[in-house]
Design an enzyme around this catalytic site. Sequence first.
Site, mmCIF file in Angstrom:
data_model
loop_
_atom_site.group_PDB
_atom_site.id
_atom_site.type_symbol
_atom_site.label_atom_id
_atom_site.label_comp_id
_atom_site.label_asym_id
_atom_site.label_seq_id
_atom_site.Cartn_x
_atom_site.Cartn_y
_atom_site.Cartn_z
ATOM 1 C CG HIS A 150 -0.188 0.121 2.537
ATOM 2 N ND1 HIS A 150 0.204 -0.967 3.276
ATOM 3 C CD2 HIS A 150 0.245 1.206 3.252
ATOM 4 C CE1 HIS A 150 0.834 -0.589 4.368
ATOM 5 N NE2 HIS A 150 0.872 0.748 4.379
ATOM 6 C CG HIS A 206 -3.948 0.411 4.946
ATOM 7 N ND1 HIS A 206 -3.480 -0.709 5.571
ATOM 8 C CD2 HIS A 206 -2.934 1.311 5.026
ATOM 9 C CE1 HIS A 206 -2.243 -0.509 6.011
ATOM 10 N NE2 HIS A 206 -1.884 0.703 5.681
ATOM 11 C CG HIS A 220 4.421 4.862 4.447
ATOM 12 N ND1 HIS A 220 3.595 5.492 5.359
ATOM 13 C CD2 HIS A 220 3.861 3.634 4.239
ATOM 14 C CE1 HIS A 220 2.590 4.685 5.681
ATOM 15 N NE2 HIS A 220 2.732 3.554 5.006
ATOM 16 C CG HIS A 252 0.765 1.039 12.618
ATOM 17 N ND1 HIS A 252 1.409 2.209 12.935
ATOM 18 C CD2 HIS A 252 1.267 0.660 11.404
ATOM 19 C CE1 HIS A 252 2.255 2.530 11.974
ATOM 20 N NE2 HIS A 252 2.193 1.600 11.037
ATOM 21 C CE1 TYR A 261 5.392 3.744 7.928
ATOM 22 C CE2 TYR A 261 5.359 3.207 10.265
ATOM 23 C CZ TYR A 261 4.703 3.374 9.063
ATOM 24 O OH TYR A 261 3.349 3.169 8.986
ATOM 25 C CD GLU A 271 4.203 0.374 7.107
ATOM 26 O OE1 GLU A 271 3.732 0.226 8.244
ATOM 27 O OE2 GLU A 271 3.500 0.647 6.118
#
Length: 314
Positions: A150, A206, A220, A252, A261, A271
Amino acid sequence: MGVMRIGHVSIKVMDMAAAVKHYEEVLGMKTTLQDEHGNVYLKCWDEWDKYSLVLTPSDRAGINHVAYKVRREADLDALQQRIEAYGIATEMLAEGTMPATGRVLKFNLPSTHEMRLYATKEYVGTDVGTTNPDPWPDDLKGAGAHWLDHLLLMCELNPAEGINRVAENTKFMSEVLDFGLSEQVLVGPEGNIQAATWMFRTTTPHDIAFVGGPTNGLHHISFFLDSWHDVLKAADVMAKKKVKIDVAPTRHGITRGETIYFFDPSGNRNETFAGLGYLAQPDRPVTTWTEDKLGSGIFYHTGELVSSFTEVYT
């Protein structure tokens, strides 16, 4: 009809040799093509199309465009009509305009980020094949990322002037491209300003995210790993390769992802992301994070924001 998944991201790099070395030796990607303009195309071992990352030479870092793959050629024509009916101009690029790729529908999001849609790209297969495959190839390098997962785009947010590109992008992606909303951050005195959103077309939490900031940009690009152990190994690789790490391995709250990251040599944030988190489904209720719990949403273990994470992007 419609978007299936992320296809590729095209980013700007200032030192092509250093960038290629980074994505090959740190992420474990392979170069599959270099065109006459000096652009380099790479893929991960578990991807089957020709490329998922395009590096273009530039005097600064940042994003050129993100592209998503649609199910069939006819979807490009149908989506072109829907996008233009929404009030956004489009351009249909001829087959071959992008190497190894069919027709490409080009347009800008309300945030001005360039997005492209395509239906066909040259199939080259994964590194383990499709007949009696091994779980991973023998020649893995670095973190051994499976695939481009993503990206997160920074979008102008200035409530005082009535500017909220996060909300505008989210509305467009939902109403026109049929993305679902999995999670959001609501801020402001009334708790009704949509400051960040995470959206999906597959079943991952996501496929794209939008976060508010002073200017539009790239936050990112993310690559998928199997597990928390693989995230830790990726951190070891980065330490050995003297890669600049932004945020050490953590979890997260948003998406429940396990993450680290870091930056490529040009300053584009990368990431490595592991953990399914949950199955994103159209009828799943939207998860909302409030402004007072944003620290826990981003970095669950400490509950504290890291200044570089919110202030530095390209």
